[in-house]
Scaffold this active site. Structure first.
Site, short mmCIF file in Angstrom:
data_model
loop_
_atom_site.label_atom_id
_atom_site.label_comp_id
_atom_site.label_asym_id
_atom_site.label_seq_id
_atom_site.Cartn_x
_atom_site.Cartn_y
_atom_site.Cartn_z
CE1 TYR A 1 32.08 14.82 19.79
CE2 TYR A 1 31.98 17.02 20.75
CZ TYR A 1 31.67 16.15 19.73
OH TYR A 1 30.95 16.59 18.65
CE LYS B 1 32.30 0.80 10.74
NZ LYS B 1 31.60 0.65 9.45
CG ASP C 1 28.53 1.69 7.95
OD1 ASP C 1 27.79 1.10 8.77
OD2 ASP C 1 29.46 1.11 7.36
CG ASP D 1 28.39 16.45 16.59
OD1 ASP D 1 27.60 17.36 16.87
OD2 ASP D 1 29.39 16.61 15.85
CG ASP E 1 24.40 18.80 12.72
OD1 ASP E 1 23.98 18.85 13.90
OD2 ASP E 1 25.11 19.69 12.22
C1 IPM Z 1 26.63 20.31 19.12
C2 IPM Z 1 27.81 21.11 18.65
C3 IPM Z 1 28.94 20.94 19.67
C4 IPM Z 1 29.31 19.47 19.71
C5 IPM Z 1 30.17 21.83 19.42
C6 IPM Z 1 29.80 23.29 19.32
C7 IPM Z 1 31.21 21.63 20.48
O1 IPM Z 1 28.19 20.71 17.38
O2 IPM Z 1 26.11 20.61 20.22
O3 IPM Z 1 26.21 19.39 18.42
O4 IPM Z 1 30.09 19.00 18.85
O5 IPM Z 1 28.82 18.78 20.60
MN MN Z 2 26.87 19.21 16.48
#
Ligand code: IPM
Ligand code: MN
Length: 355
Positions: A136, A187, A219, A243, A247
């Site tokens: 990032y 990894k 993975d 990240d 999710d």
């Molecule tokens: C999160 C989001 C952010 C990230 C984006 C919106 C920049 O996906 O907080 O997980 O990738 O960190």
């Molecule tokens: Mn995210």
């Protein structure tokens, strides 16, 4: 005494879920005999629309002086071609405040088993995501020969030992307090940065002989999260892996709309935001799930204001509302006892339960 919260509602469903969370935080504070007040600022696309950069300098300055920041979401298709992108406002804020530790708890709430895609949903884990390093932020990055026949884009994945040590310590402390094992995700079979990560985890582990540590390749960690999530307690990993895995874990809970997060540095300052993002397709329709934002408010009260009773009140009220069958669209399955409600109505119910 009145505690101040810097409120950055942002884009998409951000404003509606932040309104819901603000009302619940206010109700919980009142029930515990203190008051909070909110100061509003612009971020992301909302700032761009007002003719400002994604993180206006006045907001950045205010944020530096704020103990607690509550954020909705940033980004959306409207600003896809805008440079800088709205997301850069959030990324700059995280970096400028030194909020290197992103805590993302995920669990299947009692009563929501049917919403989880798992057959036997046993999920109660926290992902500790490194937040101010890795791909990032790594330099150099860029785009070579953008208009040529074969443009080349690149990022850099780099971590210093000191950056790894501090996030790993945060994770060990959390694992200790939850009485759980720590899984470090990397990894290391391919990446140099992961080999340094793994070595550093083993070094820091010597300070925490009471915490069991496992290393897992990212993975296979993804596969195990889906097939056997009950094996995980606290997971620590670098920025991009975190990240993605957070999710994935949110999906296991049944909806990302349920998931809160706290971004912390070395002190009490924190930035609290739901994990779900701006969801522009449902913005402004009062159908968004406010629970991720509301539970982020509970984390705020606990970590930044040292008000665990107020935080407990909110978490109990959320559990209670779910047990009563209150469901936003993302949680609704049509089973008997479920009551399909909007963002505002769910927040109203939780405010009543908090009081
Ligand atoms: C999160 C989001 C952010 C990230 C984006 C919106 C920049 O996906 O907080 O997980 O990738 O960190
Ligand atoms: Mn995210």
């Amino acid at each position: 005494m009145s505690e101040e919260i810097l409120r950055l509602a942002g884009d998409g469903i951000g404003p509606e879920v932040i309104d819901a969370a603000s009302r619940v935080i206010t109700a919980a504070a009142e029930a515990e005999g203190f008051t909070v007040h909110f100061v509003d600022g612009l971020i992301g696309g909302a700032a761009i629309d007002a003719g400002e950069p994604p993180l206006p300098p006045s907001v950045a300055a205010r944020a530096r002086d704020s103990q607690a920041i509550l954020l909705g979401a940033v980004g959306g298709p409207r600003w896809e071609n805008h440079r800088p992108r709205p997301e850069s406002g959030l990324l700059t804020l995280r970096q400028e405040l030194g909020l290197f530790a992103n805590l993302r708890p995920v669990r299947v709430f009692p009563g929501l088993e049917a919403v989880s895609p798992l057959k036997a949903p046993r999920v109660d884990l926290v992902i500790v995501r490194e937040l101010t390093g890795g791909l990032y932020y790594g330099q150099p990055r860029g785009l070579n020969d953008p208009d040529g026949p074969d443009p080349e884009a690149f990022e850099t994945l780099r971590y210093r030992r000191s950056e790894i040590v501090r996030i790993v310590r945060t994770a060990f402390e959390l694992a200790r307090s939850r009485g759980q094992a720590l899984t470090s995700v990397d990894k290391a079979n391919v990446l140099e940065s992961s080999r340094l990560w793994r070595r550093t985890v083993d070094e820091v582990a010597a300070e925490y002989p009471d915490v069991v540590v496992h290393h897992q390749l990212v993975d296979s960690a993804a596969a195990l999260l889906v097939t056997d999530p009950g094996r995980f307690g606290v997971m620590v990993t670098e920025n991009l892996f975190g990240d993605i895995l957070s999710d994935l874990a949110g999906g296991l809970a049944g909806s990302l709309g349920l998931c809160p997060s706290a971004s912390l540095g070395s002190g009490r300052q924190g930035l609290y935001e739901p994990v779900h993002g701006s969801a522009p397709d449902i913005a402004g329709q009062d159908v968004a799930n406010p629970l991720g934002a509301i539970l982020s408010g509970a984390m705020l009260l606990r970590h930044s204001f040292g008000r665990p009773e107020a935080a407990d009140r909110i978490e109990r009220a959320v559990e209670r509302a779910l047990a009563e069958g209150w469901r936003t669209a993302d949680l609704y399955t049509g089973r008997p006892g479920e009551r399909r409600v909007g963002c505002r109505a769910l927040a109203d119910r939780i405010c009543a339960l908090v009081a």
